[in-house]
Design a protein around this motif. Structure first.
Motif, short mmCIF file in Angstrom:
data_model
loop_
_atom_site.label_atom_id
_atom_site.label_comp_id
_atom_site.label_asym_id
_atom_site.label_seq_id
_atom_site.Cartn_x
_atom_site.Cartn_y
_atom_site.Cartn_z
N ALA A 71 -19.23 -3.34 -38.18
CA ALA A 71 -19.51 -4.75 -38.50
C ALA A 71 -18.26 -5.62 -38.48
CB ALA A 71 -20.18 -4.83 -39.87
N ALA A 72 -17.10 -4.99 -38.34
CA ALA A 72 -15.86 -5.78 -38.36
C ALA A 72 -15.64 -6.45 -37.01
CB ALA A 72 -14.69 -4.86 -38.69
N GLU A 73 -15.11 -7.67 -37.06
CA GLU A 73 -14.89 -8.42 -35.81
C GLU A 73 -13.41 -8.35 -35.43
OE1 GLU A 73 -15.12 -12.99 -34.11
OE2 GLU A 73 -15.68 -12.56 -36.18
N TYR A 74 -13.16 -8.00 -34.20
CA TYR A 74 -11.78 -7.94 -33.70
C TYR A 74 -11.30 -9.36 -33.42
CZ TYR A 74 -7.89 -7.03 -30.53
OH TYR A 74 -6.66 -7.02 -29.93
N ILE A 75 -10.15 -9.75 -33.98
CA ILE A 75 -9.68 -11.13 -33.77
C ILE A 75 -8.37 -11.19 -32.96
CG2 ILE A 75 -10.85 -12.08 -35.80
CD1 ILE A 75 -8.04 -12.11 -37.18
N GLY A 76 -7.81 -10.05 -32.65
CA GLY A 76 -6.59 -10.09 -31.82
C GLY A 76 -5.54 -9.13 -32.33
N GLU A 77 -4.35 -9.22 -31.79
CA GLU A 77 -3.30 -8.30 -32.23
C GLU A 77 -2.00 -9.06 -32.47
OE1 GLU A 77 -3.04 -5.44 -28.97
OE2 GLU A 77 -1.21 -6.42 -28.27
N VAL A 78 -1.18 -8.51 -33.32
CA VAL A 78 0.15 -9.06 -33.53
C VAL A 78 1.15 -7.93 -33.30
CG1 VAL A 78 -0.63 -10.77 -35.23
CG2 VAL A 78 0.28 -8.60 -36.01
N THR A 79 2.32 -8.30 -32.85
CA THR A 79 3.37 -7.30 -32.65
C THR A 79 4.58 -7.69 -33.47
OG1 THR A 79 4.29 -8.48 -30.76
CG2 THR A 79 2.65 -6.80 -30.29
N HIS A 80 5.32 -6.69 -33.87
CA HIS A 80 6.56 -6.95 -34.62
C HIS A 80 7.57 -5.86 -34.28
CE1 HIS A 80 8.88 -8.99 -37.63
NE2 HIS A 80 9.18 -7.83 -38.19
N ALA A 81 8.79 -6.28 -34.04
CA ALA A 81 9.84 -5.31 -33.67
C ALA A 81 10.69 -4.97 -34.88
CB ALA A 81 10.70 -5.89 -32.56
N TYR A 82 10.67 -3.72 -35.27
CA TYR A 82 11.59 -3.22 -36.29
C TYR A 82 12.76 -2.57 -35.57
CZ TYR A 82 7.89 -3.98 -39.69
OH TYR A 82 6.92 -4.56 -40.47
N THR A 83 13.77 -2.17 -36.31
CA THR A 83 14.95 -1.59 -35.67
C THR A 83 14.61 -0.35 -34.87
OG1 THR A 83 15.98 -2.14 -37.78
CG2 THR A 83 17.38 -1.07 -36.16
N HIS A 84 13.76 0.51 -35.43
CA HIS A 84 13.52 1.81 -34.80
C HIS A 84 12.18 1.94 -34.08
CE1 HIS A 84 17.16 3.18 -36.53
NE2 HIS A 84 16.76 2.91 -37.75
N PHE A 85 11.35 0.94 -34.20
CA PHE A 85 10.07 1.02 -33.49
C PHE A 85 9.44 -0.36 -33.38
CE2 PHE A 85 9.06 1.39 -37.94
CZ PHE A 85 7.87 0.72 -38.10
#
Ligand code: SF4
Length: 164
Positions: free
Chosen positions: A102-116
Motif C-alpha cells: 500500500a506504500a506509494e513510491y515517491i522517488g529517491e534521494v542520494t547522499h555522498a558520505y566519505t566512504h560510500f
C-alpha cells in the motif's frame, strides 16, 4: 618495481626516498613538470611520453541502497531516534527491507558520505492507525536533529505533496 629497487641507494635508502619525494613535490608536478632542471632528465622517459606519468587512481566508492518509508498518520510522520553507530542520536525516517504494497513510491534521494554513496528509495504509507511511537509534523521535524539525508527525504516528501 625492479627498476625502482635497482635505483635505490642501498646505503642511504632514506636519503633516496626523501629525494624522490622532493622531486615529486617540487619538480615533477602533474600539470607542469620542470624537466629542464630535474636531475632525472637524462634517464626519465616521462618527459617524452607524459602518458607514462603515474596517475592517481580514482577511488571507487561503494553504493548502498535503502528503502525508506514515511509512515503518515494524522498529517504527521513517524520517526525514530537512531541508536546504532551510524548517525547515532539523530532522528530519522524508518528503514524497511521490503516496502508495503500500500506504500506509494515517491522517488529517491542520494547522499555522498566519505566512504560510500547512499541511495534511498522513498515510500509514503498512509496509516489508518497509530502504529509507531513517535510522530511529528513537518514543522516539528525541521526542529529535530536529523541527518542531511533525512532532510533531503523530507524535502522530497514536501515537494511531492505540493504537486498533488
Ligand atoms: S624529467 Fe621526468 S621526473 Fe623529472 S620532472 Fe620531467 S617528467 Fe618529472
Amino acid at each position: 618495481m625492479e627498476i625502482a629497487y635497482d635505483l635505490v641507494d642501498k646505503e642511504n635508502p632514506f636519503d633516496y626516498n626523501q629525494a624522490m619525494m622532493d622531486i615529486g613535490a617540487t619538480l615533477c608536478t602533474p600539470k607542469n613538470p620542470s624537466c629542464d632542471t630535474c636531475p632525472l632528465r637524462d634517464i626519465c622517459q616521462g618527459q617524452e611520453n607524459p602518458t607514462l606519468y603515474p596517475t592517481k587512481k580514482k577511488r571507487v566508492v561503494p553504493t548502498r541502497e535503502q528503502n525508506i518509508m514515511l509512515c503518515v498518520y494524522n498529517d504527521k510522520i513517524s520517526m525514530t531516534q537512531r541508536s546504532g553507530k551510524f548517525l547515532h542520536g539523530l532522528w530519522g525516517f524508518e528503514e524497511i527491507d521490503v516496502p508495503l504494497c500500500a506504500a506509494e513510491y515517491i522517488g529517491e534521494v542520494t547522499h555522498a558520505y566519505t566512504h560510500f554513496k547512499l541511495i534511498c528509495k522513498v515510500y509514503v504509507y498512509d496509516a489508518l492507525d497509530k502504529e509507531q511511537e513517535h510522530y511529528f509534523s513537518t514543522q516539528e521535524i525541521r526542529k529535530l536533529a536529523i541527518s542531511k539525508v533525512d532532510d533531503k527525504i523530507l524535502n522530497l516528501f514536501l515537494d511531492t505533496i505540493h504537486t498533488y
